[in-house]
Design a protein around this motif. Structure first.
Motif, PDB file in Angstrom:
ATOM      1  N   THR A 170       0.837  -1.208   0.000  1.00 56.67           N
ATOM      2  CA  THR A 170       0.000   0.000   0.000  1.00 56.67           C
ATOM      3  C   THR A 170       0.867   1.251   0.000  1.00 56.67           C
ATOM      4  OG1 THR A 170      -0.140  -0.197   2.417  1.00 56.67           O
ATOM      5  CG2 THR A 170      -1.933  -1.164   1.118  1.00 56.67           C
ATOM      6  N   ASP A 171       2.070   1.174   0.632  1.00 54.17           N
ATOM      7  CA  ASP A 171       2.972   2.323   0.609  1.00 54.17           C
ATOM      8  C   ASP A 171       3.433   2.610  -0.818  1.00 54.17           C
ATOM      9  OD1 ASP A 171       2.846   2.564   3.403  1.00 54.17           O
ATOM     10  OD2 ASP A 171       4.437   1.059   3.669  1.00 54.17           O
ATOM     11  N   TYR A 172       3.670   1.560  -1.610  1.00 55.12           N
ATOM     12  CA  TYR A 172       4.079   1.763  -3.002  1.00 55.12           C
ATOM     13  C   TYR A 172       2.932   2.309  -3.832  1.00 55.12           C
ATOM     14  CZ  TYR A 172       8.521  -0.635  -2.254  1.00 55.12           C
ATOM     15  OH  TYR A 172       9.773  -0.980  -1.829  1.00 55.12           O
ATOM     16  N   ASP A 173       1.724   1.822  -3.547  1.00 56.93           N
ATOM     17  CA  ASP A 173       0.582   2.281  -4.331  1.00 56.93           C
ATOM     18  C   ASP A 173       0.330   3.783  -4.137  1.00 56.93           C
ATOM     19  OD1 ASP A 173       0.242  -0.252  -5.336  1.00 56.93           O
ATOM     20  OD2 ASP A 173      -1.257  -0.845  -3.848  1.00 56.93           O
ATOM     21  N   ARG A 174       0.613   4.284  -2.887  1.00 60.50           N
ATOM     22  CA  ARG A 174       0.388   5.719  -2.655  1.00 60.50           C
ATOM     23  C   ARG A 174       1.679   6.519  -2.747  1.00 60.50           C
ATOM     24  NH1 ARG A 174       1.737   7.013   2.605  1.00 60.50           N
ATOM     25  NH2 ARG A 174       2.067   5.267   4.036  1.00 60.50           N
TER      26      ARG A 174
END
Length: 711
Positions: free
Chosen positions: A100-104
């Motif tokens: 999720t950190d990569y997605d945002r």
């Protein structure tokens, strides 16, 4: 009609039809040769192409095996390092980044780079799926229904996999797409760091995870990547707890094009060449007799659903017999090459097993590609053949015209010498051996006349020699007994066959009244060589034997004296006689014999099926003048027993293959015919030897004496 014109017509009839026949035959054979050469060129081109194809699949199989070894080594290193970290549990490496950190685009990530582009089904490299990645961080993901508390405890130790993943990835960057570890508690970490995971992605349900855990070993899989939606190859390996239980699976993903090398193949052959990975089908595939295409370019299309298993194509309808052959070879671990259509196109397949579970690399080339060059060679040879036939046809016409003129001239030149020769031949035919032909030329007709003139004297010599040989054969035949003696209780038969008009074999029956009772003496000898010289030497030995037998009835002394007399004439000639002298006492039945270098006589007892050889010492006659011969004794014959004397022309007879008849075959004939009369036994042996040497003739004289006891 004059003979000149007859000869002219004869020459034309004899010459022209064969010329036309040869011409017709040469045209037909030249055309056939052209087709044969064209076919041979096509076959040779095809064989060369098939050998190159087999060599190509060998080279690519080695490349696949090298790729397999590299990936398996890297995966083993990952698994061992993960197991060590989970046991030792060192502190983690910050920051810990989730998908999720990569997605945002979390600022802690730093710079993201596009994912290395994958080739599409045409072999062109296009970045159709944009997934930013970083080589500086891992990515962690908690699967749905994960044991969050247990997974969070394992994040720290697994974050220490970053250096290992980085080293493996950077060293083998052209091969690898993702490195990852997934645990049973639902924790998943991968490298290089990236996002883009589907919300419901759970690695524990993926085939690479379930198969590796179920089989407890490294497993190869072909599937659709959940991040890029592209078909990839996966190698996975279980991760174990110290107690040996499986707590997770580590794996590597790599582009399918690392195994399918069509871009390299197309440069050698054409873009129509295909490569693929096959394996034998299982009952789960729907047809256990088929071959399943595990990987090919068609599986690398975009926009596939990562949840849907790949629908693998089967080869069961291509050519059942060829598919069965391929399947047998693959299961036996053999490589091969065969012809089989692919999607309706006649093709040549080269294949070789490369990976476990029967995975086999296959390279497919359309037959049209292989035979293209051979067709060009065939057309070139046929064109040259037609051109050659046109030239030779014109040349043959000129030759035929010249032959007609030559026949007219030759007819007149030949008739006159032939007429003179015919007249001389007629005179010779009337019995005048002094007839001669006039020689007027130095050509072949002159040679014929001279040969005719030389023939008459040679005919005289030939007739004289033939009469002399007939006389010699008649004399030698008269030296042999006219018939065997008739003795109560004994059935005796004998034969002597010469390989020439005369020979060196000899047998005889002697009967003398001696102080030791009435006897019947059987003599059998063999002179070295055959022909007239051997016959003369045999006659000398026979005369000496008869003379000494009348003077001295003792066998040993008789043979000793014959040897001394014979040595006076043979010491410088190198000739000798082997002899077997057998004396049968008609009163007591006792057998007395002297053996002078001859093969021993055979005594066969049918009741015991036993052969006994009547041995004894002694050298051939005519070798050593001072030799003293000795007698040998045994009891007489019992009813049914056979006593057989023979020369080596029997067992040394050779067939066309160079194999000797041998004494074993000789004994077998005696065994099979022991219950018959002596004459029938003699006939059986002669027939067996002659059948053995067919279609040749015996090269040595054959002599046989059979004595059968009746009581």
């Amino acid at each position: 009609m004059r003979i000149r014109w007859k000869l002219l017509l004869f020459l034309l009839i004899m010459v022209l039809p064969p010329v036309f026949l040869v011409r017709w035959y040469s045209i037909r054979e030249t055309q056939a040769l052209g087709r044969e050469l064209a076919g041979a060129a096509a076959a040779n081109s095809r064989d060369t192409a098939e050998r190159e194809l087999a060599q190509t699949v060998n080279l690519f199989a080695e490349a696949v095996n090298d790729t397999r070894d590299v990936l398996e080594l890297a995966l083993t290193l990952q698994a061992r390092e993960a197991e060590r970290l989970l046991v030792e549990r060192p502190p983690g490496i910050e920051p810990v980044l989730f998908d999720t950190d990569y997605d945002r685009r979390d600022p802690r990530i730093g710079v993201l780079e596009p994912l290395r582009a994958l080739p599409d089904s045409t072999g062109e490299t296009k970045a159709k799926t944009v997934i930013p990645t970083t080589p500086d961080h891992l990515v962690f993901r908690l699967s749905p229904n994960a044991d969050r508390q247990a997974a969070l405890r394992d994040i720290g130790p697994l974050s220490r996999l970053l250096p290992t993943f980085r080293i493996i990835y950077l060293r083998h960057e052209p091969l690898l797409l993702w490195n990852y570890v997934s645990l049973d508690n639902g924790l998943h970490c991968a490298y290089p760091g990236h996002g883009g995971y589907p919300p419901d992605y759970d690695p524990r349900r993926r085939p690479w995870y379930t198969a590796a855990k179920a089989q407890g070993r490294g497993v190869w899989s072909i599937m659709v990547d959940a991040n890029t939606s592209r078909t990839i190859a996966t190698l996975s390996l279980p991760v174990h707890d110290p107690d040996g239980s499986i707590i997770g699976v580590t794996g590597v993903d790599f582009p399918l094009d690392t195994l399918l090398l069509e871009s390299d193949l197309s440069r050698r052959w054409t873009p129509a060449v295909r490569s693929m990975l096959l394996r034998p089908a299982t009952p789960e595939d729907g047809d256990s007799k088929a071959m399943v295409i595990v990987a090919m370019r068609d599986y690398m299309e975009d926009d596939r659903d990562w949840k849907t298993p790949l629908a693998m194509e089967r080869l069961e309808n291509e050519d059942p017999a060829a598919v069965r052959t391929m399947r047998d070879d693959v299961q036996a671990g053999r490589q091969g090459i065969l012809e089989m259509p692919f999607r309706g196109v006649p093709s040549v397949w080269a294949y070789k097993p490369v990976i476990q579970d029967g995975l086999t690399l296959a390279v497919i080339v359309p037959q049209e590609v292989i035979v293209a060059s051979s067709r060009k060679a065939e057309e070139s040879i046929i064109d040259r053949t037609k051109s050659m036939l046109r030239d030779t046809s014109l040349f043959a016409l000129v030759i035929n015209l010249l032959l007609v003129g030559a026949a007219a001239i030759a007819s007149q030149a030949v008739t006159r010498p032939l007429a003179r020769l015919a007249k001389a031949a007629a005179t010779l035919a009337e019995g005048d051996l002094t007839a001669r032909a006039k020689v007027t030329s130095h050509d072949e007709l002159g040679d014929l006349a001279r040969a005719f003139n030389d023939m008459a004297p040679k005919l005289v010599e030939r007739v004289k020699l033939k009469n002399d040989m007939a006389l010699a054969m008649e004399v030698q035949r008269n030296l042999l007994p006219e018939r065997p003696p008739v003795i109560p209780g004994l059935d005796i038969a004998a034969i002597s066959l010469f390989c020439d008009e005369t020979g060196g074999d000899y047998y005889d029956f002697l009967s003398f009244s001696r102080e030791r009772g009435d006897t019947c003496d059987v003599v059998l000898g063999d002179v070295t060589g055959h022909g007239v010289s051997a016959a003369l030497f045999m006659a000398t030995g026979r005369a000496l034997l008869h003379a000494r037998a009348d003077e001295d009835p003792d066998p040993a002394r008789c043979i000793t004296m014959v040897n001394r007399l014979l040595c006076r004439d043979t010491q410088l000639t190198g000739r000798f006689i082997t002899l077997f002298f057998l004396s049968m006492n008609l009163d007591t039945g006792e057998l007395t014999w002297v053996r002078a270098g001859h093969d021993p006589a055979l005594l066969y007892d049918p009741g015991r099926d036993d052969f006994e050889e009547l041995m004894g010492s002694g050298i051939p006659l005519g070798v050593e003048a001072t030799w003293e011969y000795t007698e040998n004794h045994r009891p007489g014959l019992c009813a049914g027993q056979l006593l057989v004397l023979g020369t080596d022309g029997i067992w040394e007879a050779m067939n066309p293959a160079g194999e000797m008849y041998g004494k074993d075959r000789f004994r077998e004939v005696l065994r099979k015919n022991a219950g018959k009369t002596s004459q029938e036994i003699v006939d059986a042996v002669v027939d067996a030897v002659q059948d053995f040497v067919q279609p040749l003739r015996p090269e040595d004289d054959l002599t046989l004496v059979v004595i059968r006891a009746l009581r």
